[in-house]
Design a protein around this motif. Structure first.
Motif, PDB file in Angstrom:
ATOM      1  N   LEU A 116       8.237  -3.017   0.416  1.00  0.00           N
ATOM      2  CA  LEU A 116       7.159  -2.392   0.619  1.00  0.00           C
ATOM      3  C   LEU A 116       6.005  -2.674  -0.221  1.00  0.00           C
ATOM      4  O   LEU A 116       6.118  -2.466  -1.486  1.00  0.00           O
ATOM      5  CB  LEU A 116       7.458  -0.677   0.484  1.00  0.00           C
ATOM      6  CG  LEU A 116       8.912  -0.326   1.314  1.00  0.00           C
ATOM      7  CD1 LEU A 116       9.233   1.125   1.096  1.00  0.00           C
ATOM      8  CD2 LEU A 116       8.496  -0.676   2.839  1.00  0.00           C
ATOM      9  N   LEU A 117       4.999  -3.013   0.689  1.00  0.00           N
ATOM     10  CA  LEU A 117       3.871  -3.966  -0.496  1.00  0.00           C
ATOM     11  C   LEU A 117       2.655  -2.666  -0.323  1.00  0.00           C
ATOM     12  O   LEU A 117       1.616  -3.157  -0.738  1.00  0.00           O
ATOM     13  CB  LEU A 117       3.733  -5.190   0.353  1.00  0.00           C
ATOM     14  CG  LEU A 117       4.449  -5.946   0.336  1.00  0.00           C
ATOM     15  CD1 LEU A 117       4.255  -7.345   1.138  1.00  0.00           C
ATOM     16  CD2 LEU A 117       4.832  -6.609  -1.146  1.00  0.00           C
ATOM     17  N   GLY A 118       2.531  -1.519   0.054  1.00  0.00           N
ATOM     18  CA  GLY A 118       1.396  -0.714   0.023  1.00  0.00           C
ATOM     19  C   GLY A 118       1.845   0.755   0.314  1.00  0.00           C
ATOM     20  O   GLY A 118       2.944   1.193   0.788  1.00  0.00           O
ATOM     21  N   PRO A 119       1.008   1.678  -0.196  1.00  0.00           N
ATOM     22  CA  PRO A 119       1.405   3.103  -0.100  1.00  0.00           C
ATOM     23  C   PRO A 119       1.209   3.680   1.410  1.00  0.00           C
ATOM     24  O   PRO A 119       1.604   4.776   1.285  1.00  0.00           O
ATOM     25  CB  PRO A 119       0.320   3.672  -1.075  1.00  0.00           C
ATOM     26  CG  PRO A 119      -0.827   2.770  -0.927  1.00  0.00           C
ATOM     27  CD  PRO A 119      -0.451   1.290  -0.718  1.00  0.00           C
ATOM     28  N   ASP A 120       0.736   3.001   2.272  1.00  0.00           N
ATOM     29  CA  ASP A 120       0.722   3.690   3.426  1.00  0.00           C
ATOM     30  C   ASP A 120       1.530   2.971   4.353  1.00  0.00           C
ATOM     31  O   ASP A 120       1.619   3.619   5.787  1.00  0.00           O
ATOM     32  CB  ASP A 120      -0.838   3.453   3.945  1.00  0.00           C
ATOM     33  CG  ASP A 120      -1.787   4.032   3.012  1.00  0.00           C
ATOM     34  OD1 ASP A 120      -1.740   5.142   2.722  1.00  0.00           O
ATOM     35  OD2 ASP A 120      -2.904   3.400   2.748  1.00  0.00           O
ATOM     36  N   VAL A 121       2.438   2.346   4.093  1.00  0.00           N
ATOM     37  CA  VAL A 121       3.539   1.896   5.058  1.00  0.00           C
ATOM     38  C   VAL A 121       4.544   3.113   5.478  1.00  0.00           C
ATOM     39  O   VAL A 121       4.752   3.976   4.806  1.00  0.00           O
ATOM     40  CB  VAL A 121       4.293   0.658   4.529  1.00  0.00           C
ATOM     41  CG1 VAL A 121       3.475  -0.499   4.560  1.00  0.00           C
ATOM     42  CG2 VAL A 121       5.123   1.176   3.320  1.00  0.00           C
ATOM     43  N   ARG A 122       5.117   2.731   6.676  1.00  0.00           N
ATOM     44  CA  ARG A 122       6.511   3.814   6.892  1.00  0.00           C
ATOM     45  C   ARG A 122       7.472   2.785   7.096  1.00  0.00           C
ATOM     46  O   ARG A 122       7.386   2.008   8.195  1.00  0.00           O
ATOM     47  CB  ARG A 122       5.843   4.630   8.152  1.00  0.00           C
ATOM     48  CG  ARG A 122       6.898   5.834   8.360  1.00  0.00           C
ATOM     49  CD  ARG A 122       6.376   6.761   9.129  1.00  0.00           C
ATOM     50  NE  ARG A 122       7.499   7.795   9.292  1.00  0.00           N
ATOM     51  CZ  ARG A 122       7.352   9.007  10.145  1.00  0.00           C
ATOM     52  NH1 ARG A 122       6.604   8.798  11.057  1.00  0.00           N
ATOM     53  NH2 ARG A 122       8.536   9.784  10.171  1.00  0.00           N
ATOM     54  N   ARG A 143      10.202  -1.192  -3.753  1.00  0.00           N
ATOM     55  CA  ARG A 143       9.168  -2.316  -4.416  1.00  0.00           C
ATOM     56  C   ARG A 143      10.199  -3.625  -4.587  1.00  0.00           C
ATOM     57  O   ARG A 143      11.172  -3.471  -4.752  1.00  0.00           O
ATOM     58  CB  ARG A 143       8.617  -1.516  -5.807  1.00  0.00           C
ATOM     59  CG  ARG A 143       7.671  -0.349  -5.599  1.00  0.00           C
ATOM     60  CD  ARG A 143       7.493  -0.092  -6.917  1.00  0.00           C
ATOM     61  NE  ARG A 143       8.409   1.139  -7.265  1.00  0.00           N
ATOM     62  CZ  ARG A 143       8.394   1.766  -8.314  1.00  0.00           C
ATOM     63  NH1 ARG A 143       7.518   1.901  -8.811  1.00  0.00           N
ATOM     64  NH2 ARG A 143       9.591   2.766  -8.510  1.00  0.00           N
ATOM     65  N   LYS A 202       4.851  10.350   0.985  1.00  0.00           N
ATOM     66  CA  LYS A 202       3.694   9.736   0.203  1.00  0.00           C
ATOM     67  C   LYS A 202       3.484  10.375  -1.111  1.00  0.00           C
ATOM     68  O   LYS A 202       3.029   9.551  -1.880  1.00  0.00           O
ATOM     69  CB  LYS A 202       2.696  10.039   1.223  1.00  0.00           C
ATOM     70  CG  LYS A 202       1.725   9.063   1.542  1.00  0.00           C
ATOM     71  CD  LYS A 202       0.727   9.204   2.483  1.00  0.00           C
ATOM     72  CE  LYS A 202      -0.290   8.132   2.165  1.00  0.00           C
ATOM     73  NZ  LYS A 202       0.072   6.755   2.289  1.00  0.00           N
ATOM     74  N   ILE A 247      10.809   6.313   4.941  1.00  0.00           N
ATOM     75  CA  ILE A 247      10.104   6.055   3.584  1.00  0.00           C
ATOM     76  C   ILE A 247       8.696   5.921   3.998  1.00  0.00           C
ATOM     77  O   ILE A 247       8.275   5.056   4.566  1.00  0.00           O
ATOM     78  CB  ILE A 247      10.875   4.821   3.016  1.00  0.00           C
ATOM     79  CG1 ILE A 247      12.475   4.938   2.895  1.00  0.00           C
ATOM     80  CG2 ILE A 247      10.133   4.466   1.530  1.00  0.00           C
ATOM     81  CD1 ILE A 247      13.034   3.764   2.382  1.00  0.00           C
ATOM     82  N   ARG A 248       8.058   6.504   3.247  1.00  0.00           N
ATOM     83  CA  ARG A 248       6.630   6.594   3.627  1.00  0.00           C
ATOM     84  C   ARG A 248       5.759   6.129   2.127  1.00  0.00           C
ATOM     85  O   ARG A 248       4.382   6.433   2.144  1.00  0.00           O
ATOM     86  CB  ARG A 248       6.084   7.921   4.068  1.00  0.00           C
ATOM     87  CG  ARG A 248       6.800   8.260   5.157  1.00  0.00           C
ATOM     88  CD  ARG A 248       6.275   9.612   5.615  1.00  0.00           C
ATOM     89  NE  ARG A 248       7.164  10.011   6.730  1.00  0.00           N
ATOM     90  CZ  ARG A 248       7.235  11.116   7.501  1.00  0.00           C
ATOM     91  NH1 ARG A 248       5.975  11.862   7.338  1.00  0.00           N
ATOM     92  NH2 ARG A 248       7.959  11.612   8.139  1.00  0.00           N
ATOM     93  N   ASP A 305       5.451   2.934  -0.917  1.00  0.00           N
ATOM     94  CA  ASP A 305       5.979   1.765  -1.428  1.00  0.00           C
ATOM     95  C   ASP A 305       6.704   2.033  -2.849  1.00  0.00           C
ATOM     96  O   ASP A 305       7.422   1.304  -3.286  1.00  0.00           O
ATOM     97  CB  ASP A 305       4.940   0.753  -1.507  1.00  0.00           C
ATOM     98  CG  ASP A 305       3.797   0.950  -2.244  1.00  0.00           C
ATOM     99  OD1 ASP A 305       3.652   2.133  -2.439  1.00  0.00           O
ATOM    100  OD2 ASP A 305       3.052   0.217  -2.847  1.00  0.00           O
TER     101      ASP A 305
END
Lengths: 341, 248, 472
Positions: free
Chosen positions: A256-262, A286, C371, C401-402, C404
């Motif tokens: 996962l490369l960004g805080p907004d992914v799902r 990560r 998040k 999972i929301r 990273d």
């Protein structure tokens, strides 16, 4: 509304994984503005328009086989009667394509299908006793492209089907594969990788059904998500009653490369037979900071170290691309997307 | 000759319809030490497995007689209760059951009487000491994560605790370093006496040190092709199996 | 059996006085569920509910009528949904004497050696004279620490009434699912526990001492509120089978874990094999708090059981350890759910499931990382053991999972008893039956060691009982 990529055994509705969400639904029509061309054909293999009947009866796990079939303006069909060392290579750009491969006893063939722009593919493989068919799909779709892939295969005794699916881009990527291991000692080997960036919606539904004895399936996916990409992956190993000594291994490794992914995953093992071995492993999150540090401590710049670690995960699928130029292009694409992430 | 313990008559054994043993005859008397040799894949393990009653091996003909009773049709647990013990080449790993619990359960099954817990623990600890096994192994799950050497020691520990009258040792010394072989040999010696007998499969004369070998059998092609005294070991070590076969 | 006859009288009297509202059924509602606002009002009146509770019940009834039956789990076709009232209002003919307890349960009692005196209590019918004494002793000790441990109805009217109003069905709202709504409408009985800040309750509280009162076992509500920096171990149910004439259990457990507190909740569920167990359990964990679930499922015809933890405060933790053993005719769908809703939270789910003799034992889980849950960790590990080909065992985990910045791992394994292992044990003199039971016991061992000793022993006995006769 019709549902696609339906999970083989449903769970809590509010998780939204029981079927593809509306944002991933397939358009009724597809305009093949481009074309699908065979760019290399092993000597002696005849590729024609008529689909072998045994293939036409196969169904993928997507539920949209028929839609693609109706949309398709291109096709590649072959009855494989020999062992071919060189791959059949198909280049498709902005087109819907149906392919049917029927491999007779002991025959062998590799197919490389390179996809650019928006595309829809339906590929059906029937492998007779001891036949080996290897299908590799590599999609270089970009952010304004959509991509639909349906794959169905059937194995008789001792047959082996390999399927590799590299989904390296696209705004909407919806894929499903289904392997039926009917014959004893038949095998299915799936390797997938995907990169979702921007606002991409990705939806996968991969299934291996074990009926025969001593069957084996390997189903392994690796993915990277950036931006606000939203992905659902359903991976199912289904041991039917009588599938004695069946073995199934399944894994998914997602960076996962960004805080907004799902990132949603439903790795199912359905079991109706005692003497089986089923395993699943998943890792989501990560990049491992310690490993990253280790690489950097040897002088590798961070960006490159990250890229190396992602590439390592994608290698299982990408290494199976039977063409060096395409393999390099795939790696370059992954690196480019990583830089943007 | 001493009292007969084991008698094998014309034993024919197959695995998944593949014939392995084709008429083996063998007699072992009380207190005797027999060594079974032969090239790889000739059925040595098959023979000891069949004596133990491994269900994967099917007996197609012949008889196995132990202490005068025909045990050919008996299940492995019944044979163990009669006093047969097999030291496995690759002992199973079984999670969730501690080594101590396992040996206690087996000992109770064999003796048929409840054990005095503290006496048992003391005895187990003493035997483990002798074998150089750390006491915490008693609490560890049966063979799980044990090294090759530790597994073999655990097998000998079971031999010492279960006190069988016939031990079948299937390459118990393979993969062990010199010290470990010595420990294992000492364990076997401690158990062996004028009543207890041994059938040993080995490629290594070391494990036989301190034991008076009564007979050596050479198994080849599913049959015993040669039987002789301890001197055969030296001949085979030097000249290979053909050296002893020629004077057959 | 003279003793039991006496208790029977008691049971019937209690039932009549609380539930006999036969003449008040509104026929207009019977079409939908048989459960009417009037019936709910009657329950409320009999229980002398405060006004807010009465409204709560009626509101829940509305929600119940609106919500669909779950379309994803095991079949509950055996439940008479159109006449749900029969489960709410026990049959007047519910004369559960020892004689009427099904044979398999009686046998289990015999084999487990449960004393005669306790049998009536365990069968879910009689008043538990012996247990009451124990209960009062426990109560005295914990009361001295300021701990409140009481039955739900009296708590409602005590000084804790306002606290209950604040927390009641806040973790499990009636809108959660159809059976939560049913529970909200008809709940009855159960326990209320309050542990003040800084108090560590050394002896586990056992609901066994309270719950098996006539008619209280089916829709009981357990509300546990643990203030800051406290500790509680709560043990629900008992390990011997509970027999109940009616066959729907829709209880609810709500646990509020205060900042820095730790709560351990252990259950061994062994309802009789005609039970539809649709229980809902949920914990809300504050900053630095920990919830530990230990759950064994052996009984019931059909189970939907997934204790859920909502990790609301930074650094909150959950651990779930579970075992499910499904035999003939059983469909046990069990697992756990967790929501990581704050930074640096962690969860660990570890389960074992066994299916034999045509039984279905499914593992189902949901791990959601929101998040807000940066730096969170979750691991799920589930192992299934299939003992024959007539049985079924499905593993259905979902991860959502929301963020990273988290690490989520999952491992699943399915397999059977290795014949090599069976032979190895047999070669040491152990009978085949015992060898198999030992191996299954070994498989369950990691769970057994999480249980209080007497429960672990009984769980082992249960496994041996279940395995008896499993070799054809």
């Amino acid at each position: 509304m019709e549902k696609f990529n339906i999970i083989p055994s449903p769970t809590w509705n509010r998780l939204g994984v029981n079927c593809a969400e509306e944002s991933a639904s397939i358009p009724e029509t597809f305009d093949s503005v481009g074309a699908s061309v065979i760019t290399a054909c092993p000597e002696g293999l005849e590729v024609g328009d008529d689909a072998p009947i045994a293939c036409e009866e196969l169904k993928s796990s997507t539920g949209f086989d028929e839609i693609i079939e109706n949309n398709a303006e291109f096709s590649f069909n072959a009855t494989v009667e020999d062992k071919y060392a060189h791959p059949l290579v198909i280049n498709t750009e902005d087109a819907a394509v149906v392919g049917n491969i029927y491999a007779v006893e002991g025959a062998e063939l590799t197919i490389l299908h390179v996809l650019r722009g928006s595309s829809e593919t339906l590929t059906r493989v029937y492998a007779e006793k001891g036949a080996r068919v290897n299908v590799v799909e590599v999609s270089f779709a970009e952010s304004d492209n959509i991509r639909y892939s349906a794959f169905a295969s059937y194995c008789e005794e001792g047959a082996e089907v390999r399927f590799t699916r590299c989904e390296l881009g696209g705004s909407r990527v919806v894929c499903g594969s289904k392997a039926v291991l009917q014959g004893n000692s038949s095998a299915y080997d799936f390797a997938g990788c995907y990169f979702g960036e921007g606002e991409a919606v990705l939806d996968f539904n991969d299934l291996s059904e074990h009926y025969g004895r001593d069957t084996l399936c390997e189903m392994h996916s690796a993915g990277a998500l950036s931006g606000s990409a939203d992905k659902i992956l359903r991976g199912t190993i289904d041991f039917k009653e009588g599938a004695k000594r069946g073995v199934g291994h399944e894994s998914e490794d997602v960076i996962l490369l960004g805080p907004d992914v799902r990132d949603r995953t439903a790795p199912l093992i359905l079991c109706h037979e005692e003497e089986v071995e089923g395993q699943h492993a998943a890792s989501h999150g990560r990049l491992d900071e310690t490993a990253l540090y280790y690489l950097m401590s040897r002088g590798i710049p961070e960006a490159q170290a990250r890229s190396l670690m992602v590439e390592a995960r994608f290698a299982r699928a990408i290494d199976r691309i039977p063409d060096e130029t395409i393999r390099e292009e795939a790696l370059t694409t992954v690196r480019r997307r990583l830089q943007n992430a | 000759m001493s009292e007969q313990l084991l008698k094998i008559e014309d034993l024919k054994v197959s695995v998944e319809e593949k014939k392995i043993l084709d008429g083996v005859c063998l007699e072992i008397g009380e207190g005797e030490v027999h060594v079974l040799m032969g090239p790889n894949g000739t059925g040595k393990s098959t023979l000891v497995s069949a004596i133990m009653g491994d269900p994967r091996y099917s007996v197609d003909g012949g008889r196995i007689v132990f202490k005068g009773e025909d045990i050919t049709e008996e299940k492995a647990d019944a044979r163990a209760r009669r006093g047969i013990f097999l030291s496995f080449q690759t002992p199973e790993e079984i999670p969730g059951i501690s080594l101590e619990n396992f040996i206690r359960t087996a000992r109770q099954a064999i003796t048929g009487t409840p054990l005095k817990v503290f006496a048992f623990k003391r005895e187990l600890k003493a035997e483990m000491d002798k074998l150089g096994m750390a006491p915490e192994y008693a609490e560890r799950y049966l063979n799980v994560g044990f090294s090759g050497g530790e597994k073999k020691k655990a097998e000998i520990l079971q031999l010492l605790m279960l006190k069988p009258s016939l031990a079948l040792l299937d390459e118990t010394d393979s993969g062990l370093d010199v010290d470990a072989v010595r420990t294992v040999t000492e364990g076997i010696n401690a158990w062996h006496n004028e009543h207890n007998s041994l059938l040993i499969i080995t490629h290594n004369a070391k494990i036989l040190e301190g034991l008076k070998v009564d007979k050596v059998h050479v198994l080849e092609g599913g049959r015993i092709v040669k039987t002789g005294g301890a001197e055969l070991i030296g001949e085979i070590t030097e000249g290979g199996f053909n050296a002893v076969k020629e004077d057959n | 059996m003279a003793d039991f006859g006496k208790e029977k009288t008691v049971v019937e009297e209690v039932n009549r006085s609380i539930y006999d509202f036969k003449d008040k059924v509104d026929s207009a509602f019977e079409v939908s569920s048989g459960l009417t606002p009037d019936i709910v009002r009657t329950i409320s009146e009999e229980k002398n509910d405060p006004e807010w509770m009465r409204e709560f019940r009626l509101k829940s009834l509305e929600i119940y009528e609106r919500l669909p039956i779950p379309n994803w789990g095991p079949s509950i076709d055996g439940l008479d949904m159109r006449n749900i009232v029969t489960y709410v209002r026990p049959n007047t003919g519910m004369s559960a004497t020892w004689n009427e307890v099904p044979e398999d349960i009686k046998n289990t009692f015999e084999r487990l050696g449960i004393p005669q005196a306790e049998r009536s209590g365990l069968a879910g019918v009689g008043a538990q004279y012996d247990s009451e004494v124990v209960y009062h002793n426990v109560k005295k000790e914990v009361e001295d620490q300021g701990v409140v441990y009481t039955d739900f109805e009296s708590a409602l009217h005590s000084e804790y009434g306002d606290m209950i109003r604040e927390y009641f069905m806040k973790a499990v709202p009636p809108t959660d699912h159809k059976f939560a709504a049913l529970h909200g409408a008809v709940w009855s009985g159960g326990s209320f526990v309050y542990v003040p800040a800084g108090v560590s309750v050394e002896i586990p509280l056992q609901s066994y001492f309270r719950l098996n009162r006539p008619g209280a076992g089916q829709f009981e509500h357990t509300l546990i509120i643990v203030d800051k920096n406290a500790y509680l171990h709560f043990i629900e149910g008992c390990s011997a089978p509970k027999y109940n004439v009616a066959n729907l259990h829709a209880g609810c457990v709500e646990i509020f874990v205060g900042e820095g507190s730790r709560v351990r909740y252990s259950t061994i569920e062994n309802w009789s094999k005609n039970m539809y167990n649709l229980n809902t359990k949920r914990a809300i964990v504050s900053k630095g708090g920990t919830i530990e679930w230990v759950s064994g499922s052996f009984g019931s015809h059909t189970s939907y059981l997934y204790p859920m933890s909502i990790l609301n405060g930074e650094g909150a933790r959950m651990e779930f350890t579970g075992i499910t053993f499904a035999g003939a005719g059983q469909e046990l769908d069990t697992g756990a759910k967790v929501v990581h809703a704050a930074k640096n939270t962690s969860s660990h789910i570890s389960t074992k499931s066994i299916a034999r003799d045509g039984g279905v034992s499914n593992f189902r889980s949901s791990v959601v990382v929101t998040k807000e849950a940066e730096g969170s960790k979750s691991s799920v590990s589930c192992e299934s053991l299939m003992l024959d080909s007539r049985s079924r065992s499905d593993t259905i985990p979902v991860m959502d999972i929301r963020t990273d910045k988290c690490d989520v791992g999952h491992e699943a394994k399915i397999g059977t008893i290795s014949e090599e292992a069976v032979f190895y044990l047999m070669s040491r003199g152990i009978s085949e039956e015992d060898a198999r039971a030992l191996i299954v016991g070994g498989f369950a061992e990691p769970i057994a060691k999480e249980l209080p000793l007497e429960y672990a022993v009984e769980m082992n006995n249960l496994i041996h009982l279940e395995m008896k006769g499993s070799i054809g």
